[in-house]
Design a protein around this motif. Structure first.
Motif, short mmCIF file in Angstrom:
data_model
loop_
_atom_site.label_atom_id
_atom_site.label_comp_id
_atom_site.label_asym_id
_atom_site.label_seq_id
_atom_site.Cartn_x
_atom_site.Cartn_y
_atom_site.Cartn_z
N TRP A 177 1.79 1.78 -3.57
CA TRP A 177 0.65 2.20 -4.37
C TRP A 177 0.29 3.65 -4.06
CZ3 TRP A 177 -4.32 3.94 -3.49
CH2 TRP A 177 -5.14 3.98 -4.62
N LYS A 178 0.26 3.98 -2.77
CA LYS A 178 -0.14 5.35 -2.38
C LYS A 178 0.88 6.39 -2.78
CE LYS A 178 -3.22 4.38 1.50
NZ LYS A 178 -3.30 4.15 2.95
N TYR A 223 -8.18 -5.15 1.30
CA TYR A 223 -7.94 -3.80 0.77
C TYR A 223 -8.15 -3.85 -0.74
CZ TYR A 223 -5.48 -2.84 5.19
OH TYR A 223 -5.15 -2.67 6.51
N THR A 228 -7.97 -1.26 -4.05
CA THR A 228 -7.62 0.11 -4.45
C THR A 228 -8.72 0.69 -5.33
OG1 THR A 228 -6.30 -0.66 -6.31
CG2 THR A 228 -5.13 -0.26 -4.23
N GLN A 229 -8.79 2.02 -5.33
CA GLN A 229 -9.97 2.74 -5.84
C GLN A 229 -10.33 2.44 -7.29
OE1 GLN A 229 -8.45 6.66 -4.91
NE2 GLN A 229 -7.83 7.04 -7.04
N ASP A 268 -3.78 -1.73 -10.00
CA ASP A 268 -4.77 -1.81 -8.94
C ASP A 268 -4.56 -3.11 -8.17
OD1 ASP A 268 -6.69 0.38 -8.50
OD2 ASP A 268 -6.83 0.25 -10.69
N ALA A 309 2.31 1.77 -8.41
CA ALA A 309 1.36 2.89 -8.35
C ALA A 309 0.44 2.91 -9.57
CB ALA A 309 2.11 4.20 -8.22
N GLU A 311 -13.14 -0.04 -7.71
CA GLU A 311 -14.41 0.15 -6.98
C GLU A 311 -15.61 -0.02 -7.90
OE1 GLU A 311 -14.72 3.97 -5.09
OE2 GLU A 311 -16.25 3.25 -3.70
N LEU A 370 0.83 -1.21 0.00
CA LEU A 370 0.00 0.00 0.00
C LEU A 370 0.86 1.26 0.00
CD1 LEU A 370 -2.90 -1.04 2.40
CD2 LEU A 370 -2.96 -0.79 -0.09
N VAL A 377 -9.28 1.60 -0.79
CA VAL A 377 -8.12 2.43 -0.49
C VAL A 377 -8.00 3.51 -1.55
CG1 VAL A 377 -5.64 2.42 0.00
CG2 VAL A 377 -6.99 0.36 0.41
N ARG A 378 -7.85 4.77 -1.08
CA ARG A 378 -7.77 5.90 -2.03
C ARG A 378 -6.47 6.67 -1.84
NH1 ARG A 378 -12.93 5.84 -3.60
NH2 ARG A 378 -14.40 5.04 -2.04
N ARG A 379 -6.14 7.45 -2.86
CA ARG A 379 -4.98 8.35 -2.67
C ARG A 379 -5.32 9.74 -3.20
NH1 ARG A 379 -1.44 5.01 -6.77
NH2 ARG A 379 -2.60 5.48 -8.63
#
Ligand code: AMP
Ligand code: MG
Length: 350
Positions: free
Chosen positions: A303-304, A325, A327-328, A314, A311, A331, A300, A348-350
């Motif tokens: 990725w973040k 978890y 990643t966005q 997904d 990065a 979704e 994470l 999970v968002r950034r």
């Protein structure tokens, strides 16, 4: 309703609901695993033959067990000099080295001697493999062989130390997907689901214009239990690595096949499985293995950070505690299926 059809059939059914014609499914065994290509076209026969031939050609280049393969010849020449290899082999070794470097050797293409010590090497089939827990002294002798990556120069490759050996089991199946896509498109197929072991690639979209959807397996389940359903857009690959795929029990302890190159033991990073969705199928495959070793915090963090290869992907990370978890980017189209089995989900968002 967590028990469902096996993933491949389920993917085919979901994707085929509005197809002009029934899909044609070609299933075959290669690279030590079952593969299938589900094509949506009037007559995909030639395309499916070409796809299977493409995989067989790569298997003949990249297999460790066939004595005349590029990888077997490279391993046999370890410590003695370079061997000539096919351009596709050189390219795959270069990609494997790049992931190894960026992951701090969490993905390690020369881990072979250590995997063999556990009986996880691909020289033996699952039915004949002798699994055992190697002594620490044995691992201490083998680990120094895993620190120097293969040297690739043009269409030659070399291993510096005698006893070193390459095993591309964590990347080759994903890499093969690119060749299958080419074989299909060159033969007129524009829509297909390609399943090469734990790697699923979408070619095109469903006839109704929506993306294909695929099931992600429940890592604690029986094989027909699912964690979630995700949308897989055109050209993307979904790769899953999990300890459940190959493992054995000794003295009440379960040992699985994804090895942490730092200590030579099955990775215990707090994850049950990692799913990576990415544009490049070889990178999806290799990074699912690497992130399984690196663990949820490091996965994470990468990725973040917004930087580096991870990065741009997904992820679905399933922790030992059953926390998932997602990643966005995944979704939209996500359907969770594991609440009854105790899983909790977090976007999970950034
Ligand atoms: P995957 O199912 O793609 O995660 O690949 C697992 C396979 O990769 C294993 O069966 C081994 O052949 C190999 N492998 C295990 N641990 C590693 C590692 N740390 N780096 C690279 N390959 C590995
Ligand atoms: Mg992999």
């Amino acid at each position: 309703m967590r028990r469902m059809l096996p993933l491949l059939c389920a993917a085919a059914l979901l994707s085929g609901c509005a197809a002009r014609s029934e899909p044609t499914i070609q299933t075959f065994f290669a690279m030590d695993t079952t593969m299938s290509v589900t094509a949506y076209a009037e007559d995909p026969t030639d395309a499916l033959v070409a796809a299977q031939q493409a995989v067989n050609r790569l298997d003949a280049l990249w297999s460790r067990t066939r004595p005349d393969s590029d990888i077997a010849r490279l391993n046999a020449a370890a410590g003695t000099g370079a061997v000539a290899v096919d351009g596709d082999t050189a390219a795959l070794l270069t990609t494997a080295n790049a992931v190894a470097e960026e992951s701090g050797l969490a993905f390690n293409p020369v881990l072979c001697p250590v995997m063999d010590a556990w009986g996880f090497g691909s020289t033996e089939s699952e039915t004949t493999a002798v699994h055992r827990v190697p002594a620490q002294a044995e691992l201490d002798e083998l680990l120094p062989l895993t620190r120097d990556l293969p040297l690739v120069d043009g269409d030659t490759a070399a291993l510096a130390l005698p006893g070193q050996a390459v095993d591309l089991g964590g990347i080759a199946k994903g890499a093969a997907a690119r060749y299958v896509v080419d074989a299909l498109t060159q033969n007129g197929v524009e829509r297909a689901i390609i399943a090469l072991g734990g790697n699923i690639t979408a070619l095109g979209v469903r006839p109704d214009g929506h993306p294909f959807r695929v099931y992600v397996r429940d890592p604690r389940g029986e094989g027909e239990d699912y964690l979630c359903l995700i949308a897989l857009p055109d050209g993307r690959t979904c790769s899953t690595s999990g300890g459940y795929e190959r493992c054995f029990v000794a003295d009440g302890v379960t040992y699985h096949h994804i090895i942490d190159p730092a200590n030579g033991y099955p990775a215990q990073s707090g994850l049950l499985s990692v799913t990576v969705v990415a544009d490049d199928p070889a990178l999806a495959d290799a990074w699912s293995t690497a992130l399984f070793v690196l663990g949820p915090d490091e996965a994470l963090r990468r990725w973040k950070s917004g930087q580096g290869t991870v990065a741009g992907m997904d992820l679905i990370l399933v922790t030992d505690a059953g926390h998932v978890y997602v990643t966005q980017g995944l979704e939209e189209g996500l359907e969770t299926l594991g609440e009854e089995a105790g899983y909790t989900y977090e976007i999970v968002r950034r």
